[in-house]
Design a protein around this motif. Sequence first.
Motif, PDB file in Angstrom:
ATOM      1  N   ARG A  17      17.087   5.197 -76.431  1.00 44.15           N
ATOM      2  CA  ARG A  17      18.419   6.447 -76.039  1.00 44.15           C
ATOM      3  C   ARG A  17      19.600   5.707 -76.427  1.00 44.15           C
ATOM      4  N   ASP A  18      19.833   4.524 -76.526  1.00 48.51           N
ATOM      5  CA  ASP A  18      21.083   3.741 -77.077  1.00 48.51           C
ATOM      6  C   ASP A  18      21.341   4.346 -78.633  1.00 48.51           C
ATOM      7  N   LYS A  19      20.056   4.325 -79.111  1.00 48.37           N
ATOM      8  CA  LYS A  19      20.163   4.653 -80.790  1.00 48.37           C
ATOM      9  C   LYS A  19      20.294   6.098 -80.822  1.00 48.37           C
ATOM     10  N   GLY A  20      20.460   6.758 -79.898  1.00 49.84           N
ATOM     11  CA  GLY A  20      20.559   8.145 -80.353  1.00 49.84           C
ATOM     12  C   GLY A  20      19.332   9.042 -80.038  1.00 49.84           C
ATOM     13  N   ILE A  21      18.269   8.817 -79.377  1.00 53.60           N
ATOM     14  CA  ILE A  21      17.233   9.640 -78.939  1.00 53.60           C
ATOM     15  C   ILE A  21      17.421  10.595 -77.834  1.00 53.60           C
ATOM     16  N   THR A  22      17.992  11.528 -77.866  1.00 52.70           N
ATOM     17  CA  THR A  22      18.452  12.337 -76.667  1.00 52.70           C
ATOM     18  C   THR A  22      17.345  13.306 -76.238  1.00 52.70           C
ATOM     19  N   ASN A  23      16.447  13.801 -76.983  1.00 55.22           N
ATOM     20  CA  ASN A  23      15.530  14.710 -76.627  1.00 55.22           C
ATOM     21  C   ASN A  23      14.458  14.093 -75.461  1.00 55.22           C
ATOM     22  N   GLU A  24      14.356  14.817 -74.430  1.00 58.58           N
ATOM     23  CA  GLU A  24      13.771  14.307 -73.254  1.00 58.58           C
ATOM     24  C   GLU A  24      12.278  14.276 -73.507  1.00 58.58           C
ATOM     25  N   LYS A  25      11.705  15.148 -74.191  1.00 58.95           N
ATOM     26  CA  LYS A  25      10.347  15.536 -74.626  1.00 58.95           C
ATOM     27  C   LYS A  25       9.909  14.386 -75.486  1.00 58.95           C
ATOM     28  N   VAL A  26      10.673  14.085 -76.345  1.00 61.77           N
ATOM     29  CA  VAL A  26      10.127  12.825 -77.241  1.00 61.77           C
ATOM     30  C   VAL A  26      10.446  11.604 -76.175  1.00 61.77           C
ATOM     31  N   ILE A  27      11.357  11.474 -75.785  1.00 61.10           N
ATOM     32  CA  ILE A  27      11.076  10.128 -74.705  1.00 61.10           C
ATOM     33  C   ILE A  27       9.996  10.150 -73.902  1.00 61.10           C
ATOM     34  N   SER A  28       9.730  11.291 -73.216  1.00 68.97           N
ATOM     35  CA  SER A  28       8.557  10.929 -72.319  1.00 68.97           C
ATOM     36  C   SER A  28       7.091  10.826 -73.088  1.00 68.97           C
ATOM     37  N   ILE A  29       7.345  11.469 -74.376  1.00 72.59           N
ATOM     38  CA  ILE A  29       5.919  11.103 -75.165  1.00 72.59           C
ATOM     39  C   ILE A  29       5.966   9.710 -75.650  1.00 72.59           C
ATOM     40  N   MET A  30       7.018   9.129 -75.704  1.00 76.08           N
ATOM     41  CA  MET A  30       7.001   7.708 -76.307  1.00 76.08           C
ATOM     42  C   MET A  30       6.593   6.892 -75.098  1.00 76.08           C
ATOM     43  N   ALA A  68      10.323   8.243 -83.328  1.00 80.37           N
ATOM     44  CA  ALA A  68      11.054   8.922 -82.300  1.00 80.37           C
ATOM     45  C   ALA A  68      12.354   9.975 -83.021  1.00 80.37           C
ATOM     46  N   LYS A  69      12.816   9.158 -84.024  1.00 82.80           N
ATOM     47  CA  LYS A  69      13.898   9.849 -84.665  1.00 82.80           C
ATOM     48  C   LYS A  69      13.348  11.112 -85.354  1.00 82.80           C
ATOM     49  N   MET A  70      12.023  10.625 -86.351  1.00 81.83           N
ATOM     50  CA  MET A  70      11.534  11.727 -87.179  1.00 81.83           C
ATOM     51  C   MET A  70      11.186  13.041 -86.403  1.00 81.83           C
ATOM     52  N   SER A  71      10.459  12.646 -85.072  1.00 78.21           N
ATOM     53  CA  SER A  71      10.066  13.486 -84.346  1.00 78.21           C
ATOM     54  C   SER A  71      11.152  14.651 -83.686  1.00 78.21           C
ATOM     55  N   GLN A  72      12.119  13.904 -83.480  1.00 76.72           N
ATOM     56  CA  GLN A  72      13.457  14.711 -82.600  1.00 76.72           C
ATOM     57  C   GLN A  72      13.845  15.456 -83.711  1.00 76.72           C
ATOM     58  N   ILE A  73      13.941  14.974 -85.149  1.00 80.95           N
ATOM     59  CA  ILE A  73      14.556  15.881 -86.334  1.00 80.95           C
ATOM     60  C   ILE A  73      13.697  17.186 -86.492  1.00 80.95           C
ATOM     61  N   ILE A  74      12.543  16.971 -86.179  1.00 85.68           N
ATOM     62  CA  ILE A  74      11.516  17.893 -86.521  1.00 85.68           C
ATOM     63  C   ILE A  74      11.377  19.049 -85.651  1.00 85.68           C
ATOM     64  N   ILE A  75      11.734  18.923 -84.633  1.00 86.93           N
ATOM     65  CA  ILE A  75      11.763  19.932 -83.414  1.00 86.93           C
ATOM     66  C   ILE A  75      12.512  21.121 -83.603  1.00 86.93           C
ATOM     67  N   TYR A  99       1.577  16.057 -79.308  1.00 87.35           N
ATOM     68  CA  TYR A  99       2.153  16.582 -78.186  1.00 87.35           C
ATOM     69  C   TYR A  99       3.320  17.406 -78.225  1.00 87.35           C
ATOM     70  N   LEU A 100       3.537  17.599 -79.381  1.00 86.07           N
ATOM     71  CA  LEU A 100       4.893  18.447 -79.652  1.00 86.07           C
ATOM     72  C   LEU A 100       4.576  19.946 -80.398  1.00 86.07           C
TER      73      LEU A 100
END
Length: 213
Positions: A17-30, A68-75, A99-100
């Motif tokens: 989260r601190d490093k900029g992963i804001t997508n809650e779906k990605v966070i919950s998958i991680m 997480a970052k690559m997953s977030q960018i690709i959504i 899961y995405l």
Amino acid sequence: MSEIINHKKNQLINLLRDKGITNEKVISIMEKIPRESFIDPALKQMAYDDDALPIGHNQTISSPYIVAKMSQIIIEEDKMDKVLEIGTGCSYQTVVLSYLFKKVVSIERIKSLYVKSKKIVSDFNRNNIKLIFGDGYTGSNIDAPFDAIIITAAPNEIPKSLIEQLKTHGRMIMPLNKNGKQILIRIKNTPKGIILKEIDDVLFVPMLKGIIQ
Ligand code: SAH
């Protein structure tokens, strides 16, 4: 799960989260996927450090932040049908993607990593994943076109063969060797050609040609 691992996992999620992963779906998958299941049991205590770790054959499992970052960018809201991944490795990113996206096709050029990943994917009961042993430079014609392509090893040039397997308006995210360093780029395939955006400096293993039996 041991107390320590649980604690480290919570710390890692805060770090993402601190490093900029804001997508809650990605966070919950991680949070949901046990990264320790994808690595050598001897490295289990390091499963929730934000580091790339060895998986044999000079290859690595990408760091949680990069995954997480690559997953977030690709959504992209409504274009989540089919994704192609190049470089299955130990299949951690593959399972995250499953899961995405409705369907994940992932290609690995090293046979033993492919075989190991087959077992993991079936242990996790992920039946929307198709693993292929082969050279990712050729992509997978029978599964194309893809909404998205993610490359988890760095080539020296953008593989044209893979751009051809992207849908119009599809996107590709990949590391690229450029001027002695590596940058993460995002490519958009438009009817007028590709649009390229440089995102960050990164460090991936090289994308190599051919297969290793
Ligand atoms: N996606 C992985 C990262 C694995 S490291 C993760 O979640 O951690 C990158 C992988 O790409 C290695 O396993 C390497 O063997 C593979 N690779 C490199 N070149 C390739 C190619 N041309 N085709 C398919 N896989 C390739």
